[in-house]
Design a protein around this motif. Structure first.
Motif, PDB file in Angstrom:
ATOM      1  N   LYS A  39     -24.317  51.977  72.814  1.00 39.82           N
ATOM      2  CA  LYS A  39     -24.476  51.034  71.713  1.00 39.82           C
ATOM      3  C   LYS A  39     -23.333  51.163  70.707  1.00 39.82           C
ATOM      4  O   LYS A  39     -22.810  50.157  70.210  1.00 39.82           O
ATOM      5  N   ALA A  40     -22.918  52.397  70.432  1.00 38.49           N
ATOM      6  CA  ALA A  40     -21.806  52.613  69.499  1.00 38.49           C
ATOM      7  C   ALA A  40     -20.506  52.062  70.071  1.00 38.49           C
ATOM      8  O   ALA A  40     -19.723  51.426  69.357  1.00 38.49           O
ATOM      9  N   VAL A  41     -20.276  52.285  71.362  1.00 38.13           N
ATOM     10  CA  VAL A  41     -19.077  51.750  72.019  1.00 38.13           C
ATOM     11  C   VAL A  41     -19.086  50.231  71.989  1.00 38.13           C
ATOM     12  O   VAL A  41     -18.059  49.583  71.736  1.00 38.13           O
ATOM     13  N   ARG A  42     -20.254  49.628  72.238  1.00 40.58           N
ATOM     14  CA  ARG A  42     -20.360  48.171  72.233  1.00 40.58           C
ATOM     15  C   ARG A  42     -20.075  47.616  70.838  1.00 40.58           C
ATOM     16  O   ARG A  42     -19.417  46.575  70.693  1.00 40.58           O
ATOM     17  N   GLN A  43     -20.549  48.276  69.789  1.00 41.33           N
ATOM     18  CA  GLN A  43     -20.298  47.804  68.428  1.00 41.33           C
ATOM     19  C   GLN A  43     -18.814  47.882  68.082  1.00 41.33           C
ATOM     20  O   GLN A  43     -18.271  46.975  67.446  1.00 41.33           O
ATOM     21  N   ILE A  44     -18.159  48.958  68.498  1.00 45.22           N
ATOM     22  CA  ILE A  44     -16.713  49.072  68.277  1.00 45.22           C
ATOM     23  C   ILE A  44     -15.975  47.971  69.031  1.00 45.22           C
ATOM     24  O   ILE A  44     -15.027  47.359  68.514  1.00 45.22           O
ATOM     25  N   PHE A  45     -16.417  47.703  70.247  1.00 44.97           N
ATOM     26  CA  PHE A  45     -15.827  46.650  71.077  1.00 44.97           C
ATOM     27  C   PHE A  45     -15.961  45.286  70.398  1.00 44.97           C
ATOM     28  O   PHE A  45     -14.995  44.508  70.328  1.00 44.97           O
ATOM     29  N   ILE A  46     -17.135  44.974  69.863  1.00 43.11           N
ATOM     30  CA  ILE A  46     -17.366  43.690  69.196  1.00 43.11           C
ATOM     31  C   ILE A  46     -16.498  43.570  67.951  1.00 43.11           C
ATOM     32  O   ILE A  46     -15.886  42.517  67.701  1.00 43.11           O
ATOM     33  N   ARG A  47     -16.422  44.638  67.157  1.00 43.41           N
ATOM     34  CA  ARG A  47     -15.591  44.595  65.945  1.00 43.41           C
ATOM     35  C   ARG A  47     -14.121  44.393  66.291  1.00 43.41           C
ATOM     36  O   ARG A  47     -13.407  43.643  65.616  1.00 43.41           O
ATOM     37  N   LYS A  48     -13.657  45.046  67.353  1.00 45.24           N
ATOM     38  CA  LYS A  48     -12.258  44.911  67.753  1.00 45.24           C
ATOM     39  C   LYS A  48     -11.960  43.474  68.198  1.00 45.24           C
ATOM     40  O   LYS A  48     -10.932  42.891  67.816  1.00 45.24           O
ATOM     41  N   VAL A  49     -12.863  42.896  68.986  1.00 43.66           N
ATOM     42  CA  VAL A  49     -12.660  41.531  69.480  1.00 43.66           C
ATOM     43  C   VAL A  49     -12.615  40.538  68.328  1.00 43.66           C
ATOM     44  O   VAL A  49     -11.715  39.688  68.245  1.00 43.66           O
ATOM     45  N   TYR A  50     -13.540  40.642  67.395  1.00 47.14           N
ATOM     46  CA  TYR A  50     -13.579  39.674  66.294  1.00 47.14           C
ATOM     47  C   TYR A  50     -12.447  39.898  65.296  1.00 47.14           C
ATOM     48  O   TYR A  50     -12.007  38.942  64.637  1.00 47.14           O
ATOM     49  N   ALA A  51     -11.961  41.122  65.173  1.00 47.20           N
ATOM     50  CA  ALA A  51     -10.799  41.363  64.313  1.00 47.20           C
ATOM     51  C   ALA A  51      -9.564  40.667  64.879  1.00 47.20           C
ATOM     52  O   ALA A  51      -8.814  39.989  64.152  1.00 47.20           O
ATOM     53  N   ILE A  52      -9.344  40.805  66.185  1.00 48.92           N
ATOM     54  CA  ILE A  52      -8.211  40.133  66.830  1.00 48.92           C
ATOM     55  C   ILE A  52      -8.398  38.618  66.787  1.00 48.92           C
ATOM     56  O   ILE A  52      -7.451  37.851  66.533  1.00 48.92           O
ATOM     57  N   LEU A  53      -9.630  38.162  67.028  1.00 49.87           N
ATOM     58  CA  LEU A  53      -9.919  36.731  67.042  1.00 49.87           C
ATOM     59  C   LEU A  53      -9.656  36.096  65.684  1.00 49.87           C
ATOM     60  O   LEU A  53      -9.065  35.002  65.604  1.00 49.87           O
ATOM     61  N   MET A  54     -10.075  36.751  64.610  1.00 53.65           N
ATOM     62  CA  MET A  54      -9.842  36.200  63.275  1.00 53.65           C
ATOM     63  C   MET A  54      -8.347  36.106  62.971  1.00 53.65           C
ATOM     64  O   MET A  54      -7.883  35.140  62.354  1.00 53.65           O
ATOM     65  N   THR A  55      -7.569  37.093  63.439  1.00 48.50           N
ATOM     66  CA  THR A  55      -6.115  37.027  63.264  1.00 48.50           C
ATOM     67  C   THR A  55      -5.535  35.830  64.014  1.00 48.50           C
ATOM     68  O   THR A  55      -4.689  35.092  63.480  1.00 48.50           O
ATOM     69  N   GLN A  56      -5.988  35.617  65.238  1.00 46.68           N
ATOM     70  CA  GLN A  56      -5.528  34.473  66.009  1.00 46.68           C
ATOM     71  C   GLN A  56      -5.862  33.152  65.312  1.00 46.68           C
ATOM     72  O   GLN A  56      -5.025  32.243  65.253  1.00 46.68           O
ATOM     73  N   LEU A  57      -7.081  33.045  64.806  1.00 48.70           N
ATOM     74  CA  LEU A  57      -7.501  31.790  64.170  1.00 48.70           C
ATOM     75  C   LEU A  57      -6.743  31.532  62.877  1.00 48.70           C
ATOM     76  O   LEU A  57      -6.388  30.386  62.581  1.00 48.70           O
ATOM     77  N   PHE A  58      -6.482  32.575  62.097  1.00 50.89           N
ATOM     78  CA  PHE A  58      -5.703  32.395  60.871  1.00 50.89           C
ATOM     79  C   PHE A  58      -4.285  31.909  61.190  1.00 50.89           C
ATOM     80  O   PHE A  58      -3.748  31.021  60.520  1.00 50.89           O
ATOM     81  N   VAL A  59      -3.680  32.493  62.227  1.00 48.64           N
ATOM     82  CA  VAL A  59      -2.339  32.062  62.638  1.00 48.64           C
ATOM     83  C   VAL A  59      -2.373  30.609  63.109  1.00 48.64           C
ATOM     84  O   VAL A  59      -1.498  29.786  62.748  1.00 48.64           O
TER      85      VAL A  59
END
Length: 259
Positions: A39-59
């Motif tokens: 569960k902890a690994v999955r939460q880190i995975f989700i945070r990493k994906v959405y952090a990269i995704l938000m950067t892509q969308l802002f660009v």
């Protein structure tokens, strides 16, 4: 004699098999620890994906705004269509590399380099397309896209409906979209058919909204199918494409041409 009987009795008690609770106590503790670690690994995975995704969308939003609001840039882009073809070729090459080469998209830093090139090329393509629509239409479609994405994401996190088991429905819709695209390519040279193009755009918006729910639940990992935490680049790629294509189809539905 009594001493011998006591020793025999204690020996017999020590050789008795353990109870079910005693035998499974360590296993249950290990299973609980594994669940919390996963569960902890999955939460880190989700945070990493959405952090990269938000950067892509802002660009992407920044490039779309530049191509839409800045008149000199808009004029330059519209008079140099070769830049669009260059962006498309870069997009296609990086998409194939990230989608088909599993080792490459998991190898740092090449995965991030390819993802940056993919994002910039896709953003330039969307900026080029948006430059032909009026400003109000672009802003309206950006707002609707953001609202739809937020609603679908929250719904996918909360609902008990398993979108990951609906691959058959998504495949049928993709086939229908392909047939509509082929029909449009045949009909358009003989004359533009607004209602046929509108149907195609509406179906595309619905399809990629469903794909957004599907990919979000793959990311969450609590449904029938899930995505490995190692595939954060691939997960980001899928959700980013769902959002961008949703925006492009909404722009085709509600966008008004620039005068």
């Amino acid at each position: 004699m009594a001493k011998g009987k006591v020793n025999a009795s204690s020996k017999t008690d020590s050789e008795c098999p353990p109870s079910y609770q005693e035998a499974t106590a360590g296993y249950e503790e290990m299973q609980a620890q594994f669940y919390w670690d996963d569960k902890a690994v999955r939460q880190i995975f989700i945070r990493k994906v959405y952090a990269i995704l938000m950067t892509q969308l802002f660009v992407t939003v920044g490039i779309v705004a530049l191509f839409t609001f800045c008149a000199p840039v808009r004029f330059f882009i519209q008079t140099h269509p070769g830049l669009y073809m260059l962006s498309y070729m870069t997009f296609f090459a990086t998409y194939i590399a990230l989608s088909c080469c599993g080792d490459l998209r998991r190898q740092f830093p090449w995965n991030l380099i390819l993802l940056v090139l993919f994002t910039l090329s896709m953003a330039c393509m969307m900026g080029f397309v948006s430059s032909f629509y009026n400003t109000k239409s672009v802003l309206l479609c950006l707002g609707i896209t953001a609202l739809v994405c937020l609603s679908v994401t929250i719904f996918s996190f909360q609902t008990k409906i398993d979108f990951t088991s609906c691959q058959g429905v998504l495949f049928v819709l993709c086939v229908v979209m392909l047939l509509c695209a082929i029909t449009l390519s045949i009909v358009v040279p003989f004359g533009y058919v607004p209602w046929l193009h509108a149907i195609y755009a509406v179906m595309g918006a619905i399809l990629f909204t469903l794909f957004l729910a599907f990919d979000t639940q793959l990311l969450i990992g609590n449904k029938r199918y899930t995505m490995s935490p190692e595939e954060y680049i691939f997960a980001t790629l899928n959700i980013y494409l769902d959002i961008v294509y949703l925006f492009s189809f909404l722009l085709q539905i509600m966008g008004g041409g620039r005068e």
